[in-house]
Design a protein around this motif. Structure first.
Motif, PDB file in Angstrom:
ATOM      1  N   ASP A   1      18.227  -3.170 -27.778  1.00  0.00           N
ATOM      2  CA  ASP A   1      18.802  -3.746 -27.113  1.00  0.00           C
ATOM      3  C   ASP A   1      18.406  -3.359 -25.643  1.00  0.00           C
ATOM      4  OD1 ASP A   1      20.310  -5.996 -25.626  1.00  0.00           O
ATOM      5  OD2 ASP A   1      20.280  -4.457 -24.047  1.00  0.00           O
ATOM      6  N   ALA A   2      18.265  -2.269 -25.039  1.00  0.00           N
ATOM      7  CA  ALA A   2      17.247  -2.063 -24.177  1.00  0.00           C
ATOM      8  C   ALA A   2      15.596  -2.268 -24.447  1.00  0.00           C
ATOM      9  CB  ALA A   2      17.279  -0.258 -23.204  1.00  0.00           C
ATOM     10  N   LEU A   3      15.110  -1.264 -24.928  1.00  0.00           N
ATOM     11  CA  LEU A   3      13.881  -1.207 -25.795  1.00  0.00           C
ATOM     12  C   LEU A   3      13.102  -3.205 -26.246  1.00  0.00           C
ATOM     13  CD1 LEU A   3      13.517   1.391 -28.658  1.00  0.00           C
ATOM     14  CD2 LEU A   3      12.965   1.358 -25.656  1.00  0.00           C
ATOM     15  N   ARG A   4      13.862  -3.918 -27.241  1.00  0.00           N
ATOM     16  CA  ARG A   4      13.753  -5.174 -27.055  1.00  0.00           C
ATOM     17  C   ARG A   4      13.182  -5.725 -25.615  1.00  0.00           C
ATOM     18  NH1 ARG A   4      18.362  -5.627 -29.821  1.00  0.00           N
ATOM     19  NH2 ARG A   4      18.519  -5.520 -31.965  1.00  0.00           N
ATOM     20  N   ARG A   5      13.752  -5.765 -24.181  1.00  0.00           N
ATOM     21  CA  ARG A   5      13.932  -6.155 -22.633  1.00  0.00           C
ATOM     22  C   ARG A   5      12.478  -6.054 -22.516  1.00  0.00           C
ATOM     23  NH1 ARG A   5      19.075  -7.537 -20.796  1.00  0.00           N
ATOM     24  NH2 ARG A   5      20.823  -7.938 -22.245  1.00  0.00           N
ATOM     25  N   ILE A   6      12.333  -4.793 -23.007  1.00  0.00           N
ATOM     26  CA  ILE A   6      10.752  -4.520 -22.327  1.00  0.00           C
ATOM     27  C   ILE A   6       9.458  -4.654 -23.276  1.00  0.00           C
ATOM     28  CG2 ILE A   6      11.261  -3.096 -21.205  1.00  0.00           C
ATOM     29  CD1 ILE A   6      10.552  -1.032 -22.295  1.00  0.00           C
ATOM     30  N   GLY A   7       9.902  -5.525 -25.104  1.00  0.00           N
ATOM     31  CA  GLY A   7       9.125  -5.678 -25.443  1.00  0.00           C
ATOM     32  C   GLY A   7       8.192  -4.715 -26.728  1.00  0.00           C
ATOM     33  N   LEU A   8       9.638  -3.548 -26.395  1.00  0.00           N
ATOM     34  CA  LEU A   8       9.289  -2.219 -27.909  1.00  0.00           C
ATOM     35  C   LEU A   8       9.181  -1.822 -28.965  1.00  0.00           C
ATOM     36  CD1 LEU A   8       6.868  -0.408 -26.738  1.00  0.00           C
ATOM     37  CD2 LEU A   8       8.053   1.339 -24.980  1.00  0.00           C
ATOM     38  N   ALA A   9      10.921  -2.011 -29.356  1.00  0.00           N
ATOM     39  CA  ALA A   9      11.860  -2.712 -29.810  1.00  0.00           C
ATOM     40  C   ALA A   9      11.263  -2.112 -31.671  1.00  0.00           C
ATOM     41  CB  ALA A   9      12.751  -2.987 -30.014  1.00  0.00           C
ATOM     42  N   GLU A  10      10.144  -3.412 -31.768  1.00  0.00           N
ATOM     43  CA  GLU A  10       9.197  -3.549 -32.727  1.00  0.00           C
ATOM     44  C   GLU A  10       8.525  -2.137 -32.840  1.00  0.00           C
ATOM     45  OE1 GLU A  10       6.670  -6.413 -35.166  1.00  0.00           O
ATOM     46  OE2 GLU A  10       7.931  -7.307 -33.669  1.00  0.00           O
ATOM     47  N   GLN A  11       7.407  -1.501 -32.254  1.00  0.00           N
ATOM     48  CA  GLN A  11       6.675  -0.674 -32.313  1.00  0.00           C
ATOM     49  C   GLN A  11       7.741   0.872 -32.995  1.00  0.00           C
ATOM     50  OE1 GLN A  11       4.186  -0.507 -28.410  1.00  0.00           O
ATOM     51  NE2 GLN A  11       4.122   2.264 -29.154  1.00  0.00           N
ATOM     52  N   VAL A  12       9.001   0.538 -31.665  1.00  0.00           N
ATOM     53  CA  VAL A  12       9.038   1.893 -31.910  1.00  0.00           C
ATOM     54  C   VAL A  12       9.806   1.865 -33.209  1.00  0.00           C
ATOM     55  CG1 VAL A  12      11.319   3.715 -31.315  1.00  0.00           C
ATOM     56  CG2 VAL A  12      10.179   2.492 -29.516  1.00  0.00           C
ATOM     57  N   LEU A  13      10.853   1.182 -33.955  1.00  0.00           N
ATOM     58  CA  LEU A  13      11.416   1.232 -35.139  1.00  0.00           C
ATOM     59  C   LEU A  13       9.518   1.278 -35.905  1.00  0.00           C
ATOM     60  CD1 LEU A  13      13.526  -2.168 -34.713  1.00  0.00           C
ATOM     61  CD2 LEU A  13      14.587   0.488 -35.490  1.00  0.00           C
ATOM     62  N   ALA A  14       8.788   0.996 -35.823  1.00  0.00           N
ATOM     63  CA  ALA A  14       7.694   0.984 -36.956  1.00  0.00           C
ATOM     64  C   ALA A  14       7.711   2.139 -37.154  1.00  0.00           C
ATOM     65  CB  ALA A  14       6.553   0.577 -36.414  1.00  0.00           C
ATOM     66  N   ASP A  15       8.378   3.684 -36.625  1.00  0.00           N
ATOM     67  CA  ASP A  15       8.097   5.079 -36.901  1.00  0.00           C
ATOM     68  C   ASP A  15       9.091   5.125 -36.985  1.00  0.00           C
ATOM     69  OD1 ASP A  15       5.190   5.198 -36.021  1.00  0.00           O
ATOM     70  OD2 ASP A  15       5.332   4.814 -33.921  1.00  0.00           O
ATOM     71  N   ALA A  16      10.696   4.487 -37.174  1.00  0.00           N
ATOM     72  CA  ALA A  16      12.266   5.157 -37.721  1.00  0.00           C
ATOM     73  C   ALA A  16      12.544   5.094 -38.855  1.00  0.00           C
ATOM     74  CB  ALA A  16      12.745   4.293 -36.340  1.00  0.00           C
ATOM     75  N   LEU A  17      12.908   5.724 -39.329  1.00  0.00           N
ATOM     76  CA  LEU A  17      13.727   5.350 -40.609  1.00  0.00           C
ATOM     77  C   LEU A  17      15.481   5.524 -40.563  1.00  0.00           C
ATOM     78  CD1 LEU A  17      12.227   8.695 -42.153  1.00  0.00           C
ATOM     79  CD2 LEU A  17      11.599   7.030 -42.496  1.00  0.00           C
TER      80      LEU A  17
END
Length: 445
Positions: free
Chosen positions: A61-77
């Motif tokens: 939720d915090a990362l979505r607010r700065i537009g970073l969630a999608e990028q971070v999840l690309a490196d997550a499992l």
């Protein structure tokens, strides 16, 4: 966006500090982000100190607010449940959610930190200063002193935020002035990291699960990495039988792993080297109060309220701190003297709630997850969630897959348990009544 103000100093360019820099820069503040280490993007990670994170809804939720969630999840499992490894027999999967469709996300702390550093550095008004270790802070006027490779340097800020972790230098400075109280409750357990490398170019274990080897008074966990390895973490007693202190030679280490973790031994060719050379980390809960002084110096994340890692909520909770601070600044029209006390009032009860839940979850993970009674209870919980959608929700779902405040989670779960207890008690009385009536009829015949 608001007009630019005097510089805000954030001490600590870890996860919470970088996220706070992003939020404050978006509000129009000039931000100086100070970090005692060299730039982690340009050097090797410290051995045995990564501890993979389980990123869940609060952090996302915090990362979505700065537009970073999608990028971070690309490196997550994604991990949709726990895989329990007994000493003997086959592993057993336990889904996190009733439908089996929800997941927490395994991500390297270093990779996430680097992504946040890049995001902060890309914003106008943010400057990041490495190799600056805070050694002095005057809370009355925001004067700062740092040790650097070039010697001691000074700086000044209108607001100082300590986001520098459980051993916070900012908290230490406020403590030295007698401006706050702290308690540090250390577990008599430590942690040590090991690695399971890829096997034949693929994952050696199921990559869709958080793996747990529960052993009663100790445990090991393993989280998957994008390079198809697993980061394993031992959570063992510091002293006594089967402790870090007791296993101090190659023969004892090999024998213990062969006895307690037989399925791991063939998968971890560097086990002995990892065990002998990776450090033992400290586990504990830090509480402090107040979290702010003069409305101009504040603490957030682990600097204010460090918790043990057994609910996977340390980073998620710290990210939620940043969201709440941003919300308080909104409500207080950027008056820091009002926003910082409001932030503490809003978050302190929640921080204590997750601290308690994390300690309880340690016992669950190391001791109870392999128990048939625990497994039956989880099946009953999932059945209730399917039968009563939205009305009955397990504690794990509320903590990991919602942004319901932690203290509210505890209150709701207690209410649910009271209701279930009453229902179960009523059902038991009906059953006893039916049995009694049947016996009575039998005697009359």
């Amino acid at each position: 966006m608001t007009a630019r103000r005097d510089e805000i100093a954030i001490i600590g360019a870890g996860l919470a500090g970088c996220l706070a820099a992003c939020f404050l820069a978006r509000r129009g503040y000039p931000v100086a982000l100070y970090e005692r280490r060299p730039d982690p993007r340009s050097g090797a990670a410290e051995r045995g100190r990564s501890i993979n994170l389980a990123l869940s809804e609060r952090g996302l939720d915090a990362l979505r607010r700065i537009g970073l969630a999608e990028q971070v999840l690309a490196d997550a499992l994604p991990m949709r449940g726990r895989m329990i490894h007994p000493v003997e027999g086959q592993p057993q999967f336990q889904s996190y959610s009733a439908a089996g469709d929800r997941a927490i996300n395994s991500i390297s702390r270093g990779a996430l930190n680097n992504a946040l550093l890049d995001a902060a550095a890309a914003l106008p008004g943010v400057r990041i200063v490495f190799d600056h270790r805070l050694v002095g802070l005057d809370p009355a006027d925001g004067t700062l002193s740092f040790d650097t490779p070039q010697g001691t340097v000074g700086a000044k800020a209108s607001v100082v935020l300590g986001a520098d972790g459980a051993g916070s230098a900012v908290r230490g400075q406020l403590l030295a002035y007698g401006l706050l109280r702290e308690s540090v409750d250390l577990l008599d357990y430590g942690y040590k990291e090991l690695t399971i490398p890829p096997l034949g170019g693929d994952f050696a274990l199921d990559e869709g699960a958080l793996h747990i080897w529960p052993r009663g008074t100790s445990m090991m966990i393993a989280l998957p990495n994008p390079d198809r390895s697993f980061t394993c973490t031992l959570f063992w007693p510091n002293e006594g039988v089967g402790s870090f202190a007791a296993l101090d030679n190659p023969a004892a280490i090999r024998a213990h792993f062969a006895e307690q973790y037989p399925d791991v031994v063939p998968l971890a060719p560097n086990l002995l080297d990892d065990y002998q050379h990776n450090p033992v980390g400290v586990l504990g809960t830090v509480r402090s109060t107040p979290w702010q002084v003069n409305g101009s110096v504040g603490l957030l994340g682990d600097a204010a309220h460090a918790i043990v890692p057994f609910y996977g909520q340390g980073a998620n909770c710290a990210f939620e701190d940043v969201v709440e601070l941003d919300r308080c600044l909104d409500e207080c029209a950027d008056d820091w003297s009002a926003a910082l006390p409001l932030f503490q009032r809003r978050r302190q009860e929640n921080a204590e709630a997750i601290a308690q839940m994390a300690l309880t979850n340690f016992v669950e993970m190391r001791d109870k997850v392999a128990s048939p009674v625990f497994q039956t209870r989880r099946r009953v919980e999932h059945a209730l969630e399917r039968a009563l959608p939205g009305r009955y929700v397990s504690q794990y779902e509320l903590v990991s897959f919602s942004t319901t405040p932690y203290a509210q989670v505890r209150r709701r779960v207690r209410r649910q348990h009271r209701v279930l207890g009453a229902v179960a008690g009523g059902a038991a009385l009906l059953l006893v009544g039916a049995i009694t009536a049947g016996l009575s009829r039998g005697r009359r015949r």
